[in-house]
Design an enzyme around this catalytic site. Structure first.
Site, PDB file in Angstrom:
ATOM      1  N   ARG A  36      -9.249   0.377   4.349  1.00 34.83           N
ATOM      2  CA  ARG A  36      -8.161   1.343   4.186  1.00 34.83           C
ATOM      3  C   ARG A  36      -8.267   2.190   2.927  1.00 34.83           C
ATOM      4  O   ARG A  36      -7.438   2.099   2.020  1.00 34.83           O
ATOM      5  CB  ARG A  36      -6.805   0.631   4.243  1.00 34.83           C
ATOM      6  N   PRO A  37      -9.260   3.047   2.847  1.00 32.92           N
ATOM      7  CA  PRO A  37      -9.375   3.914   1.669  1.00 32.92           C
ATOM      8  C   PRO A  37      -8.292   4.999   1.636  1.00 32.92           C
ATOM      9  O   PRO A  37      -7.528   5.147   2.596  1.00 32.92           O
ATOM     10  CB  PRO A  37     -10.752   4.544   1.838  1.00 32.92           C
ATOM     11  N   VAL A  38      -8.256   5.757   0.539  1.00 33.98           N
ATOM     12  CA  VAL A  38      -7.263   6.837   0.412  1.00 33.98           C
ATOM     13  C   VAL A  38      -7.973   8.171   0.139  1.00 33.98           C
ATOM     14  O   VAL A  38      -7.376   9.084  -0.410  1.00 33.98           O
ATOM     15  CB  VAL A  38      -6.223   6.546  -0.694  1.00 33.98           C
ATOM     16  N   ASP A  39      -9.252   8.246   0.537  1.00 33.00           N
ATOM     17  CA  ASP A  39     -10.023   9.461   0.240  1.00 33.00           C
ATOM     18  C   ASP A  39      -9.399  10.726   0.832  1.00 33.00           C
ATOM     19  O   ASP A  39      -9.389  11.783   0.199  1.00 33.00           O
ATOM     20  CB  ASP A  39     -11.480   9.290   0.714  1.00 33.00           C
ATOM     21  N   LEU A  40      -8.833  10.621   2.037  1.00 33.91           N
ATOM     22  CA  LEU A  40      -8.242  11.821   2.647  1.00 33.91           C
ATOM     23  C   LEU A  40      -7.018  12.293   1.864  1.00 33.91           C
ATOM     24  O   LEU A  40      -6.763  13.493   1.746  1.00 33.91           O
ATOM     25  CB  LEU A  40      -7.829  11.559   4.102  1.00 33.91           C
TER      26      LEU A  40
ATOM     27  N   CYS B 143      -7.023  -4.433   2.051  1.00 29.14           N
ATOM     28  CA  CYS B 143      -5.961  -5.311   2.513  1.00 29.14           C
ATOM     29  C   CYS B 143      -6.495  -6.097   3.697  1.00 29.14           C
ATOM     30  O   CYS B 143      -7.622  -5.876   4.123  1.00 29.14           O
ATOM     31  CB  CYS B 143      -4.715  -4.531   2.883  1.00 29.14           C
TER      32      CYS B 143
ATOM     33  N   ARG C 283       0.792  -1.214   0.000  1.00 29.87           N
ATOM     34  CA  ARG C 283       0.000   0.000   0.000  1.00 29.87           C
ATOM     35  C   ARG C 283       0.837   1.283   0.000  1.00 29.87           C
ATOM     36  O   ARG C 283       0.483   2.275  -0.640  1.00 29.87           O
ATOM     37  CB  ARG C 283      -0.877  -0.069   1.250  1.00 29.87           C
TER      38      ARG C 283
ATOM     39  N   ASP D 201      -0.106  -0.999  15.736  1.00 30.77           N
ATOM     40  CA  ASP D 201       0.893  -1.957  15.229  1.00 30.77           C
ATOM     41  C   ASP D 201       1.534  -2.791  16.338  1.00 30.77           C
ATOM     42  O   ASP D 201       2.339  -3.684  16.049  1.00 30.77           O
ATOM     43  CB  ASP D 201       1.979  -1.226  14.436  1.00 30.77           C
TER      44      ASP D 201
HETATM   45  C1  UD1 Z   1       0.174   3.688   8.748  1.00 33.17           C
HETATM   46  C2  UD1 Z   1       1.189   2.593   8.943  1.00 33.17           C
HETATM   47  C3  UD1 Z   1       0.542   1.386   9.618  1.00 33.17           C
HETATM   48  C4  UD1 Z   1      -0.158   1.816  10.909  1.00 33.17           C
HETATM   49  C5  UD1 Z   1      -1.109   2.986  10.657  1.00 33.17           C
HETATM   50  C6  UD1 Z   1      -1.724   3.541  11.933  1.00 33.17           C
HETATM   51  C7  UD1 Z   1       2.727   2.843   7.083  1.00 33.17           C
HETATM   52  C8  UD1 Z   1       3.271   2.255   5.834  1.00 33.17           C
HETATM   53  N1  UD1 Z   1       1.733   2.169   7.666  1.00 33.17           N
HETATM   54  O1  UD1 Z   1      -0.831   3.179   7.872  1.00 33.17           O
HETATM   55  O2  UD1 Z   1       1.557   0.421   9.908  1.00 33.17           O
HETATM   56  O3  UD1 Z   1      -0.897   0.732  11.414  1.00 33.17           O
HETATM   57  O4  UD1 Z   1      -0.402   4.062  10.004  1.00 33.17           O
HETATM   58  O5  UD1 Z   1      -0.728   3.909  12.829  1.00 33.17           O
HETATM   59  O6  UD1 Z   1       3.197   3.857   7.566  1.00 33.17           O
HETATM   60  N2  UD1 Z   1      -8.312   6.142   6.430  1.00 33.17           N
HETATM   61  C9  UD1 Z   1      -9.373   6.563   5.658  1.00 33.17           C
HETATM   62  N3  UD1 Z   1      -9.117   7.349   4.557  1.00 33.17           N
HETATM   63  C10 UD1 Z   1      -7.854   7.715   4.201  1.00 33.17           C
HETATM   64  C11 UD1 Z   1      -6.768   7.276   4.999  1.00 33.17           C
HETATM   65  C12 UD1 Z   1      -7.037   6.483   6.108  1.00 33.17           C
HETATM   66  O7  UD1 Z   1     -10.530   6.258   5.940  1.00 33.17           O
HETATM   67  O8  UD1 Z   1      -7.682   8.419   3.190  1.00 33.17           O
HETATM   68  C13 UD1 Z   1      -8.561   5.308   7.634  1.00 33.17           C
HETATM   69  C14 UD1 Z   1      -7.921   3.935   7.583  1.00 33.17           C
HETATM   70  O9  UD1 Z   1      -8.736   3.017   6.921  1.00 33.17           O
HETATM   71  C15 UD1 Z   1      -7.756   3.626   9.056  1.00 33.17           C
HETATM   72  C16 UD1 Z   1      -7.470   4.996   9.678  1.00 33.17           C
HETATM   73  O10 UD1 Z   1      -7.922   5.948   8.724  1.00 33.17           O
HETATM   74  O11 UD1 Z   1      -8.943   3.119   9.589  1.00 33.17           O
HETATM   75  C17 UD1 Z   1      -6.022   5.272   9.992  1.00 33.17           C
HETATM   76  O12 UD1 Z   1      -5.230   4.952   8.880  1.00 33.17           O
HETATM   77  P1  UD1 Z   1      -3.844   5.671   8.586  1.00 33.17           P
HETATM   78  O13 UD1 Z   1      -3.401   6.399   9.812  1.00 33.17           O
HETATM   79  O14 UD1 Z   1      -3.969   6.438   7.330  1.00 33.17           O
HETATM   80  O15 UD1 Z   1      -2.902   4.414   8.353  1.00 33.17           O
HETATM   81  P2  UD1 Z   1      -1.861   4.161   7.180  1.00 33.17           P
HETATM   82  O16 UD1 Z   1      -1.160   5.441   6.874  1.00 33.17           O
HETATM   83  O17 UD1 Z   1      -2.501   3.406   6.098  1.00 33.17           O
END
Ligand code: UD1
Length: 423
Positions: free
Chosen positions: A123-127, A118, A94, A308
């Site tokens: 784990r979307p990327v909308d933000l 995953c 990712r 984690d």
């Molecule tokens: C990163 C870490 C991961 C860790 C996580 C939280 C890396 C490569 N991975 O993952 O090991 O477990 O931080 O500490 O650095 N979300 C949305 N929209 C978005 C982005 C996130 O809804 O655009 C949600 C995710 O689904 C999740 C939450 O926000 O439920 C937090 O996710 P995020 O902090 O973004 O985690 P990652 O950056 O993916």
């Protein structure tokens, strides 16, 4: 496929050097795309994930010099030759999605496959995408690809994240450094890896302040040079070994571990009856004969208890006296280790985002299956204290995030052997 065989190991004694942080290294590698001169990273963890990111960067035209096994990686992105990150390269990991922001900022356009779901949730990327739109990018999603363009450059923006996201904070920062004007990120994540990225970008000429707090300010600059940067120590690796030492008992020194990044875990370990000593060059974990007691934990963004380390802490609670409630607030579906731990004799009941762990006096070895990176290592921890032999299958998950795990634990007396294709 490789598997690990683990025998009960008794108290661990010795010293474990902590590697550079995987989660930081991946974003620092993506940052190389912003630099007109080479970015040299030291303390680079040699992992399947970081090697994979190097491959993706090479496919974009970055000249990567990183001999096998070395901790120094030199990336020269003077000539970016492609702005397309295909599905095959993004689907496997990712964090590769994080090349989108730097390409958009430096070249003005990029096409990057959506990472998809995953094992630990949607784990979307909308933000991430909303942040780029706020900076003036046009975003279209077509056939599973994000096509982003900002042909006249990105513009500074005021972005208030609706909830905390590590990835979106880092990604917005990676794009904003070359935007025209100031970007303010509010409700930003405060994870240590964000500070590490900001320090590296600033060394390359960026102007970022406020990192480590919920409000980050980025004054855009016209270009970034290069720099030499030492990747921050991996707090998750350090925390994992701290929990392993707490589980087996003994006396283990974690060289390079940073107490300031591990406050919530250190508190929880101390409450559980483990001695944690903060020394100038690392952390010492000791437990001599005393029993473990149950402690409740709730995962939260930093400085809260890290998601984690949730699986590893659950493994520890399986052998503590009393009942512990473990609440997962960051990811849905992050208890896949619970049924595997139960195969070793643990008493765990999962209800929604809560796991109730009733400590048992002993675990028993069994064949188990690794489901994701952190879940797999929780099985290794439980196996170290289980009677008889445990085999952990599908350990490619472990190799994604832990450098020389069996060697590092083995040096402290753990009885772990690898078998399979690459043993
Ligand atoms: C990163 C870490 C991961 C860790 C996580 C939280 C890396 C490569 N991975 O993952 O090991 O477990 O931080 O500490 O650095 N979300 C949305 N929209 C978005 C982005 C996130 O809804 O655009 C949600 C995710 O689904 C999740 C939450 O926000 O439920 C937090 O996710 P995020 O902090 O973004 O985690 P990652 O950056 O993916």
């Amino acid at each position: 496929m490789d598997k690990l065989s683990i025998l009960p190991s008794g108290p661990m004694e010795g010293r474990i050097p902590i590697s550079g942080a995987k989660n930081s290294a991946l974003k620092l590698m993506a940052a190389s795309l912003l630099c007109e001169q080479p970015l040299v990273l030291t303390s680079m963890p040699n992992l399947a994930d970081t090697r994979f990111m190097a491959k993706l960067l090479q496919s974009l035209g970055v000249v990567v010099e990183w001999p096998t096994g070395e901790a120094l990686c030199r990336m020269d992105a003077a000539n970016i030759t492609s702005t397309i990150a295909p599905y095959d390269l993004v689907r496997k990991m990712r964090a590769t999605f994080n090349v989108l922001g730097p390409l958009l900022a430096r070249v003005g356009h990029a096409t990057v496959s959506l990472p998809g779901g995953c094992a630990i949730g949607a784990r979307p990327v909308d933000l991430h995408l909303k942040a780029f739109e706020a900076m003036g990018a046009d975003i279209v999603i077509e056939e599973g690809y994000v096509k982003a363009a900002a042909l006249r450059g990105l513009k500074g923006a005021h972005i208030n994240f609706p909830f905390i996201s590590v990835g979106a904070t880092e990604h917005a920062m990676l794009a904003a450094v070359l935007a025209d004007g100031e970007t303010i990120l509010e409700n930003a994540a405060c994870e240590p890896e964000i500070g590490d990225l900001a320090i590296c970008l600033n060394a390359c000429g960026a102007k970022i302040t406020g990192y480590g707090t919920p409000t980050i300010r980025i004054q855009g600059v016209a270009k970034l040079t290069g720099a030499r940067h030492d990747v921050i120590a991996d707090r998750i690796e350090a925390g994992t070994f701290a929990i392993a030492a707490a589980a087996t008992g003994g006396n283990v020194f974690l060289e390079g571990a940073r107490a300031e990044d591990l406050g919530a875990l250190i508190d929880a370990l101390r409450k559980a009856g483990v001695t944690v000593e903060v020394e100038p060059k690392g952390l010492r974990i000791k437990r001599n004969g005393s029993g473990l007691v149950a402690v409740d934990v709730d995962t939260r963004p930093h400085p809260g208890f890290p998601t984690d380390l949730q699986a590893q802490f659950m493994a520890l609670m399986c052998i503590a006296e009393g009942t512990s409630t473990i609440r997962e607030n960051i990811f849905e579906n992050r208890f896949m280790h619970a049924p595997e731990l139960s195969r070793l004799g643990a008493n765990i009941t999962v209800r929604g985002n809560e796991a109730i762990v009733k400590g048992v006096s002993k675990l028993k070895g069994a064949p188990v299956m690794a489901t994701d990176l952190r879940a797999s290592v929780s099985l290794v921890i439980a196996a170290l204290v289980a009677e008889g032999e445990t085999t952990v299958n599908r350990i490619y998950h472990l190799d994604r995030g832990f450098e020389r795990l069996e060697e590092k634990l083995g040096r402290c007396g753990a009885k772990i052997t690898r078998s399979g294709d690459s043993a």
